[in-house]
Write a protein that holds these residues in place. Structure first.
Motif, PDB file in Angstrom:
ATOM      1  N   LEU A 171       0.834  -1.193   0.000  1.00  0.00           N
ATOM      2  CA  LEU A 171       0.000   0.000   0.000  1.00  0.00           C
ATOM      3  C   LEU A 171       0.874   1.250   0.000  1.00  0.00           C
ATOM      4  CD1 LEU A 171      -2.764  -0.999   2.572  1.00  0.00           C
ATOM      5  CD2 LEU A 171      -2.966  -0.911   0.079  1.00  0.00           C
ATOM      6  N   VAL A 172       0.380   2.278  -0.686  1.00  0.00           N
ATOM      7  CA  VAL A 172       1.033   3.578  -0.753  1.00  0.00           C
ATOM      8  C   VAL A 172       0.041   4.613  -0.241  1.00  0.00           C
ATOM      9  CG1 VAL A 172       1.952   5.354  -2.287  1.00  0.00           C
ATOM     10  CG2 VAL A 172       2.533   2.960  -2.674  1.00  0.00           C
ATOM     11  N   ARG A 173       0.480   5.473   0.675  1.00  0.00           N
ATOM     12  CA  ARG A 173      -0.385   6.516   1.219  1.00  0.00           C
ATOM     13  C   ARG A 173      -0.208   7.799   0.407  1.00  0.00           C
ATOM     14  NH1 ARG A 173      -3.236   7.864   5.694  1.00  0.00           N
ATOM     15  NH2 ARG A 173      -2.788   5.869   6.686  1.00  0.00           N
ATOM     16  N   PHE A 174      -1.356   8.363  -0.024  1.00  0.00           N
ATOM     17  CA  PHE A 174      -1.335   9.626  -0.753  1.00  0.00           C
ATOM     18  C   PHE A 174      -2.634  10.371  -0.502  1.00  0.00           C
ATOM     19  CE2 PHE A 174      -2.541  12.090  -4.529  1.00  0.00           C
ATOM     20  CZ  PHE A 174      -1.480  12.981  -4.575  1.00  0.00           C
ATOM     21  N   HIS A 232      -4.220  11.393   2.153  1.00  0.00           N
ATOM     22  CA  HIS A 232      -5.051  10.850   3.231  1.00  0.00           C
ATOM     23  C   HIS A 232      -5.731   9.534   2.868  1.00  0.00           C
ATOM     24  CE1 HIS A 232      -4.444  14.692   5.224  1.00  0.00           C
ATOM     25  NE2 HIS A 232      -4.924  15.312   4.179  1.00  0.00           N
ATOM     26  N   ASN A 233      -5.333   8.888   1.772  1.00  0.00           N
ATOM     27  CA  ASN A 233      -5.886   7.598   1.391  1.00  0.00           C
ATOM     28  C   ASN A 233      -4.754   6.640   1.034  1.00  0.00           C
ATOM     29  OD1 ASN A 233      -8.853   8.222   1.420  1.00  0.00           O
ATOM     30  ND2 ASN A 233      -8.214   9.709  -0.113  1.00  0.00           N
ATOM     31  N   LYS A 234      -5.097   5.340   0.894  1.00  0.00           N
ATOM     32  CA  LYS A 234      -4.105   4.323   0.556  1.00  0.00           C
ATOM     33  C   LYS A 234      -4.500   3.646  -0.753  1.00  0.00           C
ATOM     34  CE  LYS A 234      -2.966   3.251   5.396  1.00  0.00           C
ATOM     35  NZ  LYS A 234      -2.966   2.196   6.435  1.00  0.00           N
ATOM     36  N   TYR A 235      -3.465   3.350  -1.581  1.00  0.00           N
ATOM     37  CA  TYR A 235      -3.667   2.696  -2.862  1.00  0.00           C
ATOM     38  C   TYR A 235      -2.703   1.518  -2.963  1.00  0.00           C
ATOM     39  CZ  TYR A 235      -5.975   7.124  -3.984  1.00  0.00           C
ATOM     40  OH  TYR A 235      -6.784   8.228  -3.971  1.00  0.00           O
ATOM     41  N   SER A 236      -3.171   0.417  -3.546  1.00  0.00           N
ATOM     42  CA  SER A 236      -2.330  -0.769  -3.664  1.00  0.00           C
ATOM     43  C   SER A 236      -1.419  -0.670  -4.885  1.00  0.00           C
ATOM     44  CB  SER A 236      -3.198  -2.024  -3.771  1.00  0.00           C
ATOM     45  OG  SER A 236      -3.914  -2.045  -4.998  1.00  0.00           O
ATOM     46  N   VAL A 237      -0.278  -1.378  -4.809  1.00  0.00           N
ATOM     47  CA  VAL A 237       0.659  -1.483  -5.925  1.00  0.00           C
ATOM     48  C   VAL A 237       1.004  -2.955  -6.106  1.00  0.00           C
ATOM     49  CG1 VAL A 237       1.642   0.802  -5.547  1.00  0.00           C
ATOM     50  CG2 VAL A 237       2.653  -1.169  -4.400  1.00  0.00           C
ATOM     51  N   ALA A 238       1.648  -3.265  -7.229  1.00  0.00           N
ATOM     52  CA  ALA A 238       2.067  -4.639  -7.475  1.00  0.00           C
ATOM     53  C   ALA A 238       3.034  -5.096  -6.390  1.00  0.00           C
ATOM     54  CB  ALA A 238       2.711  -4.740  -8.853  1.00  0.00           C
ATOM     55  N   ALA A 239       2.959  -6.388  -6.050  1.00  0.00           N
ATOM     56  CA  ALA A 239       3.767  -6.922  -4.953  1.00  0.00           C
ATOM     57  C   ALA A 239       5.259  -6.757  -5.201  1.00  0.00           C
ATOM     58  CB  ALA A 239       3.426  -8.398  -4.738  1.00  0.00           C
ATOM     59  N   GLY A 264     -11.986  11.112  -0.605  1.00  0.00           N
ATOM     60  CA  GLY A 264     -12.384  11.065   0.789  1.00  0.00           C
ATOM     61  C   GLY A 264     -11.162  11.038   1.697  1.00  0.00           C
ATOM     62  N   ARG A 265     -11.322  10.510   2.872  1.00  0.00           N
ATOM     63  CA  ARG A 265     -10.236  10.389   3.837  1.00  0.00           C
ATOM     64  C   ARG A 265     -10.254   8.985   4.442  1.00  0.00           C
ATOM     65  NH1 ARG A 265      -8.037  15.350   5.699  1.00  0.00           N
ATOM     66  NH2 ARG A 265      -7.255  14.275   7.548  1.00  0.00           N
ATOM     67  N   ASP A 266      -9.037   8.470   4.698  1.00  0.00           N
ATOM     68  CA  ASP A 266      -8.867   7.191   5.386  1.00  0.00           C
ATOM     69  C   ASP A 266      -9.556   6.039   4.654  1.00  0.00           C
ATOM     70  OD1 ASP A 266      -7.459   8.548   7.401  1.00  0.00           O
ATOM     71  OD2 ASP A 266      -9.334   9.030   8.433  1.00  0.00           O
ATOM     72  N   ARG A 267      -9.475   6.067   3.328  1.00  0.00           N
ATOM     73  CA  ARG A 267     -10.009   4.972   2.527  1.00  0.00           C
ATOM     74  C   ARG A 267      -8.850   4.182   1.909  1.00  0.00           C
ATOM     75  NH1 ARG A 267     -14.968   7.876  -0.844  1.00  0.00           N
ATOM     76  NH2 ARG A 267     -16.068   8.732   0.967  1.00  0.00           N
ATOM     77  N   THR A 268      -9.104   2.909   1.630  1.00  0.00           N
ATOM     78  CA  THR A 268      -8.101   2.039   1.019  1.00  0.00           C
ATOM     79  C   THR A 268      -8.666   1.489  -0.286  1.00  0.00           C
ATOM     80  OG1 THR A 268      -7.262   1.429   3.203  1.00  0.00           O
ATOM     81  CG2 THR A 268      -6.611   0.051   1.345  1.00  0.00           C
ATOM     82  N   VAL A 269      -7.924   1.688  -1.368  1.00  0.00           N
ATOM     83  CA  VAL A 269      -8.343   1.245  -2.695  1.00  0.00           C
ATOM     84  C   VAL A 269      -7.438   0.090  -3.104  1.00  0.00           C
ATOM     85  CG1 VAL A 269      -8.767   1.935  -5.078  1.00  0.00           C
ATOM     86  CG2 VAL A 269      -9.062   3.596  -3.221  1.00  0.00           C
TER      87      VAL A 269
END
Length: 499
Positions: free
Chosen positions: A325-328, A330-337, A370-375
């Motif tokens: 996960l990468v934080r940007f 106020h939210n988090k986004y997944s990346v390739a392992a 939004g805030r504090d969401r994870t995609v």
């Protein structure tokens, strides 16, 4: 005081009815000199105005009061003294007049000073394709039933007065880039100059006069569209008065009463339709015989041609956590392992997030405001499943994962097996090498044969990967045999005797 009705009656009695001055004066209870004055002056109204106002108490204190008022005007609004405080300070210095005298004098002083400082402007004129103006405004709308303050980008062509309006969640640089691109694509071109205020997304430093240090990425955008940026003088909004007026017009006509929409896409589509409708229905302020839209159509050939979309992103570095996960923002986004353990570059666009590492894209997501969401993108975690197949059942990225139809049917059938998770992980891992369409076809073929095990599906994929049989070699006619050779075994007998 003589009122206009009395003056009119005197003039009619004397000039129309022929009555004498003595008779008119007796009927109206006026002196004959007053009646003569009205008839000789031929005026229809008399007004008394005092040329000088006697100020017996304030007179000696005028200079002191002027100084107090001038100093008070130069202070910040929250630090200014009231007139009562100024009166008390003046009285403490020896003034023995009334507060009303100070109040009347202060009012006349402010009126005279306002008249002397009244701003006058020179009307501006622009040639076709010469300049456009850009600005932001804040409007309140209901999006999905929630009250939201949206940031509205305004672009206006200075010659034709054609307007473009688009709403965004933020005023960040990537939103500026997107607004310009969509406006220029709508106009099918741009102007040679762009007039801006000193917004931080464009200007890094303000120097003397018109000298500015523009942001590097903003300069790149202007170079892409062949635009010369021009920044206004600070606190001189009249230099881009057209777009300032457009802000008020759009607020009154487009955002009143409060809009109710389902999404930003619906809002922006409606705003674009309103811009076109307004331009078609309203006259140009200078050429009244033509509409704004007609002037815009005439200006189009003079615009600099639209050169295509500028890669308008705002880049920031970020670290990758062990959970991919990468934080940007106020939210988090997944990346390739494979990106775990090394920093990535986050490229933020107006509508999406792109994550890069060593020049390669390791993740792409729709942007979340939004805030504090994870995609999550579940495919980013498939390589991890090869080592931890049990995570397929309870892993957060795989909750409500929508798979293609055949893959989803195989997953449901394998759910009842003891090693169902392991088999499903083997199938998902094959997607990384063979691609999702090929695995989907293999799953569909296996299901048609009423089987669903991973071994069968992987076997189908392996057979499809095998290279096709090579094509037969075409022998040239000159090398082709027309007569079969005759075997002569006597030659072999000769060789045996030699031995």
């Amino acid at each position: 005081m003589l009122i206009v009705e009395t003056i009119g009656r005197i003039r009619r009695d004397f000039l129309v009815k022929g009555r004498g001055i003595r008779e008119i004066a007796r009927d109206l209870n006026l002196s004959r000199n007053t009646v003569r004055k009205i008839l000789r002056s031929e005026a229809t109204e008399f007004r008394y105005e005092r040329t000088t106002q006697p100020q017996p108490k304030i007179g000696p204190w005028r200079e002191r009061l002027d100084a107090l008022l001038l100093v008070n005007e130069g202070k910040a609004a929250r630090e200014r003294l009231t007139l009562v405080r100024i009166y008390e300070e003046l009285r403490g210095a020896g003034y023995d007049g009334s507060y009303d005298a100070v109040r009347r004098y202060a009012r006349s002083w402010q009126k005279a000073r306002g008249a002397s400082q009244a701003a006058a402007y020179v009307p501006l004129s622009f040639a076709p394709g010469e300049a456009y103006q850009f600005d932001w405004s804040h409007e309140v709308v209901l999006i999905g039933g929630v009250t939201v303050t949206v940031k509205v980008a305004h672009v206006r062509l200075c010659h034709s007065r054609m307007l473009f309006v688009r709403a965004y969640p933020r005023e960040t640089q990537e939103m500026v880039f997107d607004a310009h691109d969509r406006a220029f694509a709508f106009f099918k071109g741009t102007c040679t100059r762009g007039i801006y205020d000193n917004m931080k997304t464009a200007v890094d430093a303000i120097f003397v006069g018109k000298e500015r240090a523009y942001n590097r990425r903003f300069q790149q955008m202007c170079s892409h569209y062949l635009v010369e940026p021009v920044a206004c003088t600070p606190a001189a909004g009249w230099e881009k008065g057209q777009v300032e007026n457009q802000v008020g017009l759009v607020r009154e006509r487009f955002f009143t009463p409060r809009l109710r929409v389902a999404s930003y896409e619906e809002l922006n589509g409606w705003l674009l339709d309103q811009c076109v409708a307004y331009a078609r229905a309203h006259r140009h302020p200078e050429q009244r015989d033509r509409t704004v839209w007609e002037m815009f159509e005439a200006e189009r050939p003079s615009l600099v041609g639209y050169v295509g979309r500028f890669d308008g992103f705002h880049a920031t570095p970020a670290s990758v956590s062990k959970t991919c996960l990468v934080r940007f923002d106020h939210n988090k986004y997944s990346v390739a392992a494979k990106a775990v353990g090394r920093p990535v570059e986050v490229r933020a666009y107006a509508d999406r997030i792109e994550l890069r590492q060593d020049g390669q894209v390791v993740g792409t997501h729709a942007r979340c405001f939004g805030r504090d969401r994870t995609v999550y993108d579940p495919w980013h975690y498939v390589p991890v499943l090869a080592r931890k197949p049990g995570a397929l059942r309870n892993g957060a990225p795989f909750k409500d994962w929508v798979l293609p139809t055949a893959l989803d049917r195989v997953r449901r059938k394998l759910a009842g097996s003891d090693d169902g998770d392991r088999q499903m992980v083997d199938i998902l891992t094959a997607v990384l090498s063979d691609g999702l369409p090929a695995v989907e076809v293999a799953c569909a073929e296996a299901l048609r044969e009423n089987v669903h095990s991973a071994a069968v599906i992987l076997n189908i994929l392996a057979r499809r990967r095998e290279a096709a049989a090579p094509a037969p070699i075409q022998t040239p006619e000159t090398l082709r045999l027309h007569h079969a050779p005759v075997a002569d075994c006597a030659r072999y007998d000769t060789l045996r005797r030699v031995q």
